[in-house]
Design an enzyme around this catalytic site. Structure first.
Site, short mmCIF file in Angstrom:
data_model
loop_
_atom_site.label_atom_id
_atom_site.label_comp_id
_atom_site.label_asym_id
_atom_site.label_seq_id
_atom_site.Cartn_x
_atom_site.Cartn_y
_atom_site.Cartn_z
N CYS A 342 -12.41 9.12 1.38
CA CYS A 342 -12.24 10.43 0.76
C CYS A 342 -13.49 11.33 0.81
O CYS A 342 -13.38 12.49 1.20
CB CYS A 342 -11.76 10.30 -0.68
SG CYS A 342 -10.94 8.77 -1.08
N ARG A 371 -14.56 -3.58 1.48
CA ARG A 371 -14.54 -3.80 0.03
C ARG A 371 -14.81 -5.26 -0.25
O ARG A 371 -14.30 -6.14 0.44
CB ARG A 371 -13.18 -3.40 -0.56
CG ARG A 371 -12.91 -1.93 -0.39
CD ARG A 371 -11.58 -1.54 -1.00
NE ARG A 371 -11.29 -0.15 -0.67
CZ ARG A 371 -10.16 0.46 -0.95
NH1 ARG A 371 -9.20 -0.20 -1.57
NH2 ARG A 371 -9.97 1.72 -0.62
N GLN A 389 -7.43 1.76 6.67
CA GLN A 389 -6.39 2.45 5.92
C GLN A 389 -5.76 3.52 6.80
O GLN A 389 -6.46 4.17 7.57
CB GLN A 389 -7.02 3.19 4.73
CG GLN A 389 -7.46 2.31 3.60
CD GLN A 389 -7.98 3.16 2.46
OE1 GLN A 389 -8.86 3.98 2.66
NE2 GLN A 389 -7.44 2.97 1.28
N ASP A 391 -5.07 6.55 6.27
CA ASP A 391 -5.43 7.46 5.19
C ASP A 391 -5.10 8.91 5.55
O ASP A 391 -5.04 9.25 6.72
CB ASP A 391 -6.95 7.32 4.96
CG ASP A 391 -7.31 7.53 3.51
OD1 ASP A 391 -6.42 7.91 2.73
OD2 ASP A 391 -8.49 7.32 3.17
N HIS A 393 -5.74 13.04 3.56
CA HIS A 393 -6.00 13.87 2.39
C HIS A 393 -5.40 15.23 2.65
O HIS A 393 -5.54 15.78 3.73
CB HIS A 393 -7.49 13.96 2.11
CG HIS A 393 -8.06 12.63 1.72
ND1 HIS A 393 -8.69 11.80 2.61
CD2 HIS A 393 -8.02 11.96 0.54
CE1 HIS A 393 -9.03 10.68 2.00
NE2 HIS A 393 -8.64 10.74 0.74
N LYS A 473 0.67 9.30 -9.70
CA LYS A 473 0.89 8.78 -8.34
C LYS A 473 2.28 8.22 -8.14
O LYS A 473 2.97 7.87 -9.09
CB LYS A 473 -0.14 7.70 -8.02
CG LYS A 473 -0.04 6.47 -8.92
CD LYS A 473 -0.83 5.29 -8.37
CE LYS A 473 -0.65 4.09 -9.28
NZ LYS A 473 -1.16 2.86 -8.74
N HIS A 519 -4.38 12.16 -2.09
CA HIS A 519 -4.70 11.01 -1.23
C HIS A 519 -3.38 10.33 -0.91
O HIS A 519 -2.53 10.21 -1.79
CB HIS A 519 -5.53 9.93 -1.94
CG HIS A 519 -6.71 10.40 -2.68
ND1 HIS A 519 -7.99 10.25 -2.21
CD2 HIS A 519 -6.83 10.98 -3.89
CE1 HIS A 519 -8.84 10.72 -3.09
NE2 HIS A 519 -8.18 11.16 -4.11
ZN LIG Z 1 -8.73 9.27 -0.62
#
Ligand SMILES: [Zn+2]
Ligand SMILES: [Zn+2]
Length: 645
Positions: A342, A371, A389, A391, A393, A473, A519
């Site tokens: 992010c 992680r 990910q 991912d 945004h 979410k 996200h």
């Molecule tokens: Zn994010």
């Protein structure tokens, strides 16, 4: 003695003397059939034993909710009670040389931890199950007793049960409850089934090592896993599914199909993709990128490390610290391996002044993050230390939020469906106790998520208070062919990062405003998703995903040159093909190709060479009539097109 008014939820009511038990009330207020199924009762938010006295509940009017074995709560009580039953059997057999720890119910059964030098073996399982049956036949009641903490400590100290003593010492109440099953006493809150005759259907599953309290510094205990059901049919189905799951284990198939490996030399939780796995991953990545392009997304690439200060600004250093690897020193500045993508996307956003006219901005990246996970919880592709990910945004105006969520949902479900997942559960999580952002923002955003779900006619479950602290979410859990649930997609609104990074845009009014940031990840992580795919398909991937779509094989050396020519032609036309021209028997080659689950085998003999054709054999063993090389290529392409469009 005063009477107590008892009412069954949505049912009859009657007065009972205070010393009557819940069981007595249930017996009078429920039909015979319902009564037999009832193992405990709910009073308000708590569950109680049927043997509890009505006056001990401290109420003038008691509203009873019968808990039956057909409910999740009832099954949980059954399994938890069976954990006691198993521990009793283990104590009966091996008593002197072991100590007991804890034994809760879990998602599909229960376990109990024992401290015992000698490892439990399959022969032990049989003996334990037989001993359990003796207790079941005896119909022994579960008896509850409330004692002072001091008494409980003394009792377990006398028995040498030091794990129990440690637990009791940490309990803050003055009293604790003990449950007795025959001569076996355990510290427990309850409730349990009334007696052991309810525990007819059970099975010990496996034994595994487990540290006391999950801490690697503590003693290693033996965790005996078992399961229990209300009827035999359900146990049988469960055991069948378990067998099937073992066959589909992605770690086993990953090795057999040469998809990925994990090396001690490289490090635990770090995935090394073998050529076939890498190809599988490329196919998924290409598809993912194409779909995002079609849905008006733009692609980003960002680095794997950033200055530590970035993670201070984002707040991760405070609330995410334990999942981050230690920082590193580069030219006397601290840098950090990224646990999230992010802040990088925000840095790209903030690289120039943004106007409301640009919105929505939809930026996606297959971003690899790192992680920290304890070694003990790492599991094949499912729990790893480095993963990618899928991912994205999205930055938009508040009035665009609902449409954006709706677009994400459309893309999300389309992608899941392409991979063969059309069964899922959707959850909407709302504001938790601790949160950032204004109440108005929360309300409006939560409403937008709801509207988007409802307008698409999607059923969802509300998870009140389960949102992340920075926004509401939507989570989607997919179901695989064995009916197992996997958390994959998540769509989260964020009021926190735009604030922390001073993310702004110039609105129609010429003033600065804060955009909405979303996200989202649809597959979650590529590693985990591929793990799920392997298990879902048992390694037999559909044609569009199969890293090898066909293998060509000759009957004798006489067809070698022709095979090489066909191989080159098909490879040139984009078919994922490999060749097996070894001097082996055809049956042997076919068997090997079948084991690696390749969708098509091309078998070449003299006849095929003469007629310039290929004979096609399907994964299932079915033979198709000979066809030209071109027709075979078209056939495969058409099959892929049918899925990908
Ligand atoms: Zn994010
Ligand atoms: Zn218990």
């Amino acid at each position: 003695m005063s009477e107590i008014n008892v009412q069954v939820v949505d049912g009859e009511q009657k007065q009972f003397p205070g010393d009557a038990t819940v069981a007595v009330a249930i017996a009078e207020l429920l039909s015979n059939k319902q009564r037999k199924q009832t193992v405990a009762a709910g009073v308000g938010d708590t569950l109680v034993d049927l043997s509890v006295r009505l006056d001990s509940l401290g109420l003038d009017t008691v509203e009873l909710r019968p808990v039956t074995l057909s409910s999740d709560e009832g099954l949980d009580i059954l399994r938890h009670s069976t954990a006691h039953l198993m521990a009793k059997a283990v104590m009966d057999i091996y008593g002197p040389d072991l100590k007991i720890a804890i034994g809760p119910s879990i998602d599909d059964g229960f376990y109990y931890d024992f401290d015992r030098m000698k490892p439990f073996t399959p022969e032990d399982f049989e003996a334990i199950e037989a001993k359990m049956l003796e207790t079941v036949r005896g119909g022994i009641p579960f008896e509850r007793e409330v004692v002072s903490r001091a008494e409980a400590i003394e009792l377990f100290e006398k028995k040498g049960e030091l794990y129990k003593v440690e637990l009791i010492k940490e309990i803050e109440d003055d009293t604790v409850s003990l449950y007795q099953l025959g001569d076996f006493v355990d510290l427990c809150r309850g409730p349990h089934v009334p007696n052991s005759s309810f525990l007819q259907v059970y099975k010990l599953i496996k034994v595994a090592g487990a540290y006391w309290r999950g801490d690697e510094k503590n003693a290693m205990l033996q965790r005996l896993y078992g399961t229990a059901f209300a009827d035999k049919k359900m146990l049988k189905k469960y055991l069948n599914d378990l067998e099937e799951a073992k066959k589909r284990d992605h770690r086993k198939l990953g090795k057999e199909l040469n998809l990925f490996t994990i090396s001690d030399q490289v490090g635990p939780g770090l995935i090394l993709w073998q050529p076939k796995g890498a190809l599988l991953r490329k196919l998924i990545e290409d598809y993912w990128k194409d779909e995002h392009y079609k849905h008006d997304y733009e692609l980003l690439y960002t680095p794997h490390i950033a200055k530590l200060d970035l993670w201070k600004t984002s707040g991760h250093l405070d609330f995410y610290n334990e999942n981050m690897f230690s920082s590193m020193d580069i030219d006397e500045v601290q840098y950090q391996l990224k646990p999230m993508n992010c802040p990088f996307h925000i840095a790209i956003y903030n690289s120039q002044m943004r106007s409301y006219r640009e919105f929505p901005l939809r930026w996606c990246e297959l971003g690899t993050v790192y992680r920290y996970e304890r070694t003990g919880v790492l599991h094949g592709l499912m729990r790893v230390r480095g993963f990618t990910q899928d991912d994205a945004h999205i930055f938009c105006r508040p009035d665009q939020l609902e449409d954006e969520i709706s677009n994400i949902l459309e893309l999300n479900l389309k992608i899941l469906e392409t991979f063969g997942f059309d069964q899922y559960d959707i959850y909407l999580s709302t504001r938790p106790e601790k949160y950032v952002g204004s109440d108005e923002h929360w309300e409006k955003s939560t409403d937008a998520l709801k509207q988007a779900l409802e307008k698409r006619g999607l059923e969802y479950q509300l998870d009140p208070g389960e949102g992340v602290f920075y926004g509401p979410k939507i989570d989607i859990k997919i179901k695989d062919v064995l009916g197992r649930s996997w958390q994959c997609s998540t769509i989260q609104v964020d009021f926190n990062l735009p604030e922390r990074f001073e993310v702004n845009y110039i609105g129609e009014d010429g003033k600065e405003h804060q955009p909405i940031m979303i996200h989202r990840a649809l597959m979650g992580s590529l590693e985990r998703f591929i793990g799920v795919l392997i298990e879902n398909y048992a390694g037999a991937f559909p044609i569009w995903l199969a890293p090898v779509q066909a293998r060509i094989m000759n009957i004798t050396d006489a067809q070698s040159e022709y095979c090489k020519k066909v191989y080159r032609e098909l490879r040139q036309s984009g078919i994922r093909i490999e060749k097996d021209l070894r001097n082996e028997k055809l049956n042997y080659k076919i068997r090997e190709a079948q084991l690696t689950k390749i969708p098509y085998m091309l078998v070449i003999g003299d006849r095929e060479v003469e007629s310039d054709t290929v004979t096609v054999r399907e994964r299932s063993g079915k033979n198709l009539p000979p066809m030209s090389v071109e027709d075979f290529a078209t056939k495969i392409k058409d099959e892929c097109k049918a899925v990908l469009g």
